[in-house]
Scaffold this active site. Structure first.
Site, PDB file in Angstrom:
ATOM      1  N   GLY A 479       1.032  -1.483  -0.405  1.00  0.00           N
ATOM      2  CA  GLY A 479       0.052  -0.022  -0.328  1.00  0.00           C
ATOM      3  C   GLY A 479       0.751   0.998   0.260  1.00  0.00           C
ATOM      4  O   GLY A 479       0.255   2.852  -0.219  1.00  0.00           O
ATOM      5  N   ARG A 641      16.288  11.394  -1.168  1.00  0.00           N
ATOM      6  CA  ARG A 641      16.006  11.750  -2.496  1.00  0.00           C
ATOM      7  C   ARG A 641      15.267  10.843  -2.605  1.00  0.00           C
ATOM      8  O   ARG A 641      14.581   9.573  -2.179  1.00  0.00           O
ATOM      9  CB  ARG A 641      17.216  10.457  -3.620  1.00  0.00           C
ATOM     10  CG  ARG A 641      16.885  11.227  -4.961  1.00  0.00           C
ATOM     11  CD  ARG A 641      17.115  10.400  -5.559  1.00  0.00           C
ATOM     12  NE  ARG A 641      18.558  10.445  -5.879  1.00  0.00           N
ATOM     13  CZ  ARG A 641      19.400  10.874  -7.602  1.00  0.00           C
ATOM     14  NH1 ARG A 641      17.794  11.091  -8.664  1.00  0.00           N
ATOM     15  NH2 ARG A 641      20.025  11.364  -7.632  1.00  0.00           N
ATOM     16  N   GLN A 651       3.147   8.589   2.156  1.00  0.00           N
ATOM     17  CA  GLN A 651       3.548   8.041   3.367  1.00  0.00           C
ATOM     18  C   GLN A 651       3.949   8.714   4.940  1.00  0.00           C
ATOM     19  O   GLN A 651       3.348   8.111   5.809  1.00  0.00           O
ATOM     20  CB  GLN A 651       5.685   7.512   3.033  1.00  0.00           C
ATOM     21  CG  GLN A 651       5.084   5.524   1.634  1.00  0.00           C
ATOM     22  CD  GLN A 651       4.560   5.126   2.488  1.00  0.00           C
ATOM     23  OE1 GLN A 651       4.782   4.259   3.378  1.00  0.00           O
ATOM     24  NE2 GLN A 651       3.239   4.735   2.666  1.00  0.00           N
ATOM     25  N   LYS A 714      16.603   7.451   1.459  1.00  0.00           N
ATOM     26  CA  LYS A 714      16.718   6.764   2.330  1.00  0.00           C
ATOM     27  C   LYS A 714      15.534   6.348   3.225  1.00  0.00           C
ATOM     28  O   LYS A 714      15.865   5.268   4.331  1.00  0.00           O
ATOM     29  CB  LYS A 714      16.954   8.267   3.703  1.00  0.00           C
ATOM     30  CG  LYS A 714      18.370   9.103   3.614  1.00  0.00           C
ATOM     31  CD  LYS A 714      18.310   9.821   4.984  1.00  0.00           C
ATOM     32  CE  LYS A 714      20.242  10.158   5.112  1.00  0.00           C
ATOM     33  NZ  LYS A 714      19.721  11.723   5.429  1.00  0.00           N
ATOM     34  N   GLY A 715      14.234   6.554   2.738  1.00  0.00           N
ATOM     35  CA  GLY A 715      13.277   6.139   3.109  1.00  0.00           C
ATOM     36  C   GLY A 715      11.869   6.899   4.178  1.00  0.00           C
ATOM     37  O   GLY A 715      12.960   7.488   4.718  1.00  0.00           O
ATOM     38  N   VAL A 716      10.827   6.533   3.811  1.00  0.00           N
ATOM     39  CA  VAL A 716      10.363   7.257   4.117  1.00  0.00           C
ATOM     40  C   VAL A 716       8.463   6.956   5.043  1.00  0.00           C
ATOM     41  O   VAL A 716       7.973   7.557   5.312  1.00  0.00           O
ATOM     42  CB  VAL A 716       9.197   8.423   3.255  1.00  0.00           C
ATOM     43  CG1 VAL A 716      10.074   9.213   2.930  1.00  0.00           C
ATOM     44  CG2 VAL A 716       8.855   7.364   1.970  1.00  0.00           C
ATOM     45  N   GLU A 718       8.425   5.315   7.774  1.00  0.00           N
ATOM     46  CA  GLU A 718       8.113   5.019   9.350  1.00  0.00           C
ATOM     47  C   GLU A 718       8.308   6.814   9.803  1.00  0.00           C
ATOM     48  O   GLU A 718       7.785   6.805  11.063  1.00  0.00           O
ATOM     49  CB  GLU A 718       8.616   4.118   9.649  1.00  0.00           C
ATOM     50  CG  GLU A 718       8.267   2.548   9.437  1.00  0.00           C
ATOM     51  CD  GLU A 718       9.434   1.109   9.982  1.00  0.00           C
ATOM     52  OE1 GLU A 718       8.810   0.908  11.266  1.00  0.00           O
ATOM     53  OE2 GLU A 718      10.164   1.727   9.002  1.00  0.00           O
TER      54      GLU A 718
HETATM   55 MO1  MOS Z   1       7.862  -2.047   9.864  1.00  0.00          MO
HETATM   56  S1  MOS Z   1       7.191  -2.060  11.175  1.00  0.00           S
HETATM   57  O1  MOS Z   1       9.603  -2.278   9.163  1.00  0.00           O
HETATM   58  O2  MOS Z   1       7.273  -3.544   8.475  1.00  0.00           O
END
Ligand code: MOS
Length: 754
Positions: A479, A641, A651, A714-716, A718
């Site tokens: 999702g 990026r 997210q 880097k990721g978004v 959490e």
């Molecule tokens: Mo997440 S808690 O690493 O799906």
């Protein structure tokens, strides 16, 4: 329709050129709103039977009897699976073969270790018959007292927290720092147990074909699931085909294959027919993970000028009676604020619950709520604005490791978020603002942080004679939009427009994309895709530059770039030729290459890698009723990026909403006597709805990171939840002057106190 089978779906507004950075809509969106997206439970193979779990109503003890005969006599019931007839396993499900092999309950004995533990599976021709059969089992128990709540047992020091983090970290002399401080905060915060509550319940459709197994089941980590199932069943993981094109959310609870999913597989083996097992909502409160409650003591010291002299963060958390996952709640204090002395320590208790599991920023979400509350209390003690206090204690290097950050645009996040929110107009003292209705208004800030992780992934890229491309990777779209964002990376990697690309994903027979967790999926899978594309292009370049008939002859590999389905000379982009021409002349049907995405050990050793953000919240509190409404939240985040700004923003907004609910809504209440969760449903376990968050904005702050990975991602996933809960809690204090240290904050906390 599933991603692995579908042609590329092209959003109308694809621009030519670079796909990365375009705010494309989700490619799965049309499938979902038109009902074409096939979730696991939507599969109905011929001969399908339905399985329903019977679960324990006690939290600790033994099942002494089940009326199997009554259930089996019920019309439509085909079989009842109990410990007496459950097909054998090749491995004890309580064996710990690796840190990701969580112990599961698959009818290995009559023991009950938590409420809602599966104690039998009823398999029938219809869901109704299976449900009715399960109700006829009339279990009897030998009940032992349940251990409920953080004070139920003696605490101990866990060997590790999270997955292999040290449980105790000490940097500098905290006691000396506290002794030297002018201002001190010593406060204890409690957070509630939470359950993931993904919209889609855990579900599995299992079909055996000889010794091969075909599974439709939602997964955030298909290769790990294959490995775990393989060792439990005693078959090679490559005999297990997992199809997981769409997930209705996971939040960590689908990161590992869990007991009910394995029971679905065993039920299919027992009856020799395909079996579907879908968890009922209340059955998700036990066997599929949750977030532990926590009690966190924060001791902060600050000098007269507001500089921190010590941070001591001690967390008590819980695990189950039989496994060892401990949320690393105190670890957030490693990163956020400069201090000459920092200690983070954990203690744990064992409770009669299902084993906790990764859930929505495990560690950082829980820990940053306590830390950000304490930092706010320290700012108040120092007479400083909470944002000014955070800037004064800004960490220029990672405090506990001393490493420089690979990049850190947190200052810009504070500045842009504060500007957008209007923070400069905030009165220093609490209880100073009212709206037109007389409601108390408060503003709070929280700092967001989450590590920039990478796992390991592989991808395959193919360029075919017609000039089009295919990229394959067994990635997981839960999702969050992986199917779209990763396809954007794939298109750029092959120098193709999205409409020239077939992107295959969501199946375990594709290369392993690693786990979609830890906010690392785009970084990990994206790097593999990028590298696979680059390797395929290098093969084409080799063909062209070594062929005297090519306009690229002699340009050398480094002298060629891929763009719009062509290779062109770097020094003269008018000279080049199409992929189709290169392959045609070489007489090849295709070139293919593989690429991997793995962390760079040197970069990991030399840099601290984290995403950052600043969240500003406004709440309004009814001074008579204590009712709290969040009226505005502005977050500003720097996460390297951004592949797709629309999806990244989605997210971040989702994370911020979970932050609001962490502070104000979510709480699983365990009955003190029975250990059962009293509110195991979406009516009484409160998750936020639209009305709970009227205005929400996520700003993305530009950040270039040359160290995290090739693309600077880097990721978004959490980070949005971190900082947000603290911002809301601090806003409640600023509105009312009441510091609530037990979460979620309730109406009665404010009514009684004010
Ligand atoms: Mo997440 S808690 O690493 O799906």
């Amino acid at each position: 329709m599933s991603p692995e089978l579908s042609p590329t779906h092209n959003p109308a507004h694809v621009r030519h050129g670079s796909s990365i950075g375009q705010p494309l809509t989700r490619r799965d969106g049309v499938f979902k709103v038109t009902g074409q997206a096939r979730f696991a439970a939507d599969n109905h193979p011929a001969g399908l039977l339905h399985a329903v779990l019977a679960v324990s109503s006690i939290a600790r003890g033994r099942v002494t009897s089940l009326d199997v005969a009554a259930a089996k006599a019920h019309p439509g019931v085909v079989e009842v699976m109990t410990p007496a007839n459950r097909p054998p396993l090749a491995l004890d499900p309580d064996a710990k073969t690796n840190p990701f092999a969580f112990r599961i309950d698959v009818l290995q004995s009559d023991r009950v270790r938590y409420a809602n533990q599966p104690i039998a599976v009823v398999i029938a021709e219809s869901l109704e018959a299976a449900t009715e059969g399960a109700a006829l089992l009339a279990p009897h128990y030998e009940t032992e007292p349940a251990r409920v709540g953080l004070d139920a047992g003696d605490s101990f020091a866990p060997a590790a927290v999270g997955v292999g983090n040290p449980a105790q970290v000490r940097h500098g002399d905290v006691e000396a720092g506290l002794a030297a401080a002018t201002h001190r905060v010593d406060a204890t915060y409690e957070t509630a147990a939470q359950y993931h509550n993904a919209m889609e319940p855990h579900a599995i459709v299992a079909q055996w074909d000889g010794d091969r197994l075909i599974l439709d089941t939602p997964s955030q980590g298909m290769a790990i699931a294959q490995g775990r199932l393989g060792e439990l069943l005693g078959i090679s993981p490559d005999k297990i085909h997992i199809r997981s094109p769409f997930l209705g959310g996971g939040f960590g609870s689908k990161g590992l294959i869990n007991g009910p999913q394995v029971l679905g597989v065993l039920a299919a083996r027992l009856v020799g027919r395909p079996v579907k097992l879908v968890l009922r909502r209340e059955h998700m409160y036990g066997p599929v993970g949750h977030r532990s409650p926590s009690r966190q003591r924060l001791r902060l010291g600050a000098a007269g000028d507001g500089l921190l002299t010590a941070i001591d963060h001690h967390a008590r958390i819980a695990s189950s009676s039989f496994d060892d996952f401990y949320e690393p709640a105190a670890d957030a204090s490693h990163t956020l604020y400069a201090s000459p002395a920092i200690a983070t320590t954990h203690e744990a208790v064992r409770l009669d619950t299902g084993t906790p599991l990764f859930m929505r920023a495990p560690g950082e979400a829980t820990g940053s709520l306590a830390l950000e509350s304490a930092i706010d209390e320290a700012a108040h003690a120092c007479g400083l604005d909470p944002l000014a206090f955070r800037l004064k204690n800004y960490a220029e290097v990672e405090p506990t490791s001393g490493k420089p950050f690979s990049s850190k645009a947190l200052r810009e996040c504070y500045a842009q978020g504060a500007e957008r929110f209007g923070w400069s107009r905030r009165p220093l003292a609490p209880r100073q603002m009212r709206d037109d209705h007389g409601f108390l208004v408060g503003w709070g800030v929280g700092t967001a942080t989450f590590p920039a992780l990478m796992f390991a992934a592989e991808a395959r890229a193919v360029i075919t004679a017609d000039g089009s491309g295919t990229v394959e990777i067994g990635a997981h779209d839960m999702g969050q939009g992986a199917w779209t964002a990763l396809a954007q990376i794939a298109a750029d990697g092959l120098g193709l427009d999205l409409d020239q690309l077939t992107f295959k994903s969501g199946s375990s027979d594709l290369p392993d994309a690693g786990i979609a967790g830890g906010s690392a999926h785009t970084a990990t899978a994206g790097t593999a895709i990028h590298n696979a594309g680059a390797a395929a292009i290098a093969k084409l370049a080799e063909l062209a530059t070594t062929d005297a008939r090519s306009p690229l002859y002699g340009a050398g590999n480094a002298g060629v770039i891929a763009r719009d389905g062509r290779l062109v000379r770097r020094d003269d982009d008018q000279r080049g030729e199409s992929y189709a021409d290169i392959l045609g002349r070489a007489g090849l049907a295709q070139v293919e290459a593989r690429g991997t995405g793995v962390p760079d050990p040197a970069a990991q050793a030399n840099y601290a890698m984290h995403a950052h953000g600043a969240v500003f919240a406004e709440v309004k509190v009814d001074p008579e009723l204590g009712q709290i409404r969040v009226s505005r939240v502005v977050g500003a985040f720097a996460a390297g990026r951004v592949i797709n700004p629309r999806l990244a923003q989605s997210q971040l907004l989702g994370g911020m909403i979970w932050g609001v609910s962490f502070a104000l809504h979510e709480e699983a209440i365990a009955d003190r006597r029975s250990g059962r969760i009293l509110n195991a449903n979406l009516g009484e376990y409160h998750v936020p709805v639209n009305a709970d968050v009227p205005s929400l904005e996520a700003l993305m702050v530009e950040e270039h990171d040359p160290h995290v990975n090739a693309l600077g991602i880097k990721g978004v996933g959490e980070i949005g939840i971190t900082g947000s809960a603290g911002a809301v809690a601090n806003a409640v204090w600023h509105a009312t002057g009441v510091r609530v240290r037990r979460f979620p904050i309730r109406i009665d906390d404010l009514v009684v106190a004010s």
